[in-house]
Design an enzyme around this catalytic site. Structure first.
Site, PDB file in Angstrom:
ATOM      1  N   SER A 162       0.979  61.474  16.120  1.00 19.93           N
ATOM      2  CA  SER A 162       1.102  62.905  15.893  1.00 19.93           C
ATOM      3  C   SER A 162       1.248  63.237  14.407  1.00 19.93           C
ATOM      4  O   SER A 162       0.653  64.199  13.910  1.00 19.93           O
ATOM      5  CB  SER A 162       2.295  63.455  16.672  1.00 19.93           C
ATOM      6  OG  SER A 162       2.489  64.812  16.398  1.00 19.93           O
ATOM      7  N   SER A 163       2.024  62.446  13.685  1.00 13.49           N
ATOM      8  CA  SER A 163       2.235  62.719  12.252  1.00 13.49           C
ATOM      9  C   SER A 163       0.938  62.635  11.459  1.00 13.49           C
ATOM     10  O   SER A 163       0.750  63.375  10.495  1.00 13.49           O
ATOM     11  CB  SER A 163       3.255  61.728  11.674  1.00 13.49           C
ATOM     12  OG  SER A 163       4.512  61.933  12.279  1.00 13.49           O
ATOM     13  N   LEU A 164       0.033  61.743  11.864  1.00 12.01           N
ATOM     14  CA  LEU A 164      -1.260  61.636  11.187  1.00 12.01           C
ATOM     15  C   LEU A 164      -2.210  62.733  11.654  1.00 12.01           C
ATOM     16  O   LEU A 164      -2.982  63.277  10.859  1.00 12.01           O
ATOM     17  CB  LEU A 164      -1.868  60.247  11.427  1.00 12.01           C
ATOM     18  CG  LEU A 164      -1.062  59.066  10.890  1.00 12.01           C
ATOM     19  CD1 LEU A 164      -1.715  57.741  11.278  1.00 12.01           C
ATOM     20  CD2 LEU A 164      -0.889  59.165   9.380  1.00 12.01           C
TER      21      LEU A 164
ATOM     22  N   GLU B 109     -12.297  54.932  15.523  1.00 14.03           N
ATOM     23  CA  GLU B 109     -13.304  55.901  15.085  1.00 14.03           C
ATOM     24  C   GLU B 109     -12.579  56.983  14.301  1.00 14.03           C
ATOM     25  O   GLU B 109     -12.117  57.969  14.853  1.00 14.03           O
ATOM     26  CB  GLU B 109     -14.016  56.484  16.313  1.00 14.03           C
ATOM     27  CG  GLU B 109     -14.658  55.427  17.177  1.00 14.03           C
ATOM     28  CD  GLU B 109     -14.707  55.815  18.646  1.00 14.03           C
ATOM     29  OE1 GLU B 109     -13.988  56.754  19.059  1.00 14.03           O
ATOM     30  OE2 GLU B 109     -15.447  55.175  19.379  1.00 14.03           O
TER      31      GLU B 109
END
Length: 193
Positions: A111-113, A138
């Site tokens: 989530s942070s990315l 991907e």
């Protein structure tokens, strides 16, 4: 039923689920295990002239895909790979996964990315029963910032579900295993279907 953290550890300790190198047990949380980005990337050459006709009978697919449309690069572990906005690249995990024939895995981004615009997979987030190899990521930068991706960073998480039984046609069964034992980033082999 999805495995909880304690069950993931049990499957690893019993060598029913093999992850190499053996993961840090502190990186198993709730129902997931964090996995890391390797130093290998496959970048695509810009080409607006080639058309890949995805009809199953098309001879064009193999021809275009065999024309050096991408390059695999390996960066130093202390360097970063720069992913610009709206760019797509394939990457590889450090961890190699060996799945038994009664377990399926799921790859999810962090989530942070994602909040910075980094997508970890476009569609292929399933790790099939019978799979063996490193996972190809991907990566797509859907955000507005240039992202520096460093080898060894925690890039994604895996979760696992027990199947209702042992599957009769796992990934490594017959001719389905286009990417079995994958150690490097293999471009699309869709023409082998």
């Amino acid at each position: 039923m999805r495995l909880c953290d304690e069950d993931i550890k049990k499957w690893i300790f019993k060598k029913k689920l093999i992850i190499t190198p053996i993961p840090n047990m502190k990186k198993i949380h709730g129902a997931t295990i964090d996995i890391r980005l390797s130093n290998k990337f496959r970048i695509f050459k810009k080409s607006y002239n080639s058309i890949i006709d995805l009809k199953k009978s098309s001879k064009n697919i193999k021809y275009v895909l065999e024309q050096n449309i991408s390059d695999e690069i390996c960066i130093a572990n202390n360097k970063s790979f720069i992913l610009k906005p709206r760019n797509f690249v394939l990457a590889l995990t450090i961890e190699k996964i060996s799945m038994p024939n009664d377990l399926i895995g799921w790859l999810d981004g962090r989530s942070s990315l994602a909040r910075l615009g980094l997508m970890i997979h476009m569609t292929s987030h399933r790790i099939d029963p019978g799979w063996n190899g490193k996972i190809v990521l991907e990566l797509f930068n859907a955000g507005n910032f240039i992202l520096a991706l460093t080898p060894g960073m925690f890039i994604a998480a895996l979760s696992f579900e027990v199947l209702s039984g042992i599957c009769s046609k796992p990934y490594n069964y017959n001719n389905r295993s286009k990417y079995f034992n994958q150690e490097n980033i293999i471009s699309s082999l869709i023409y082998k279907e």
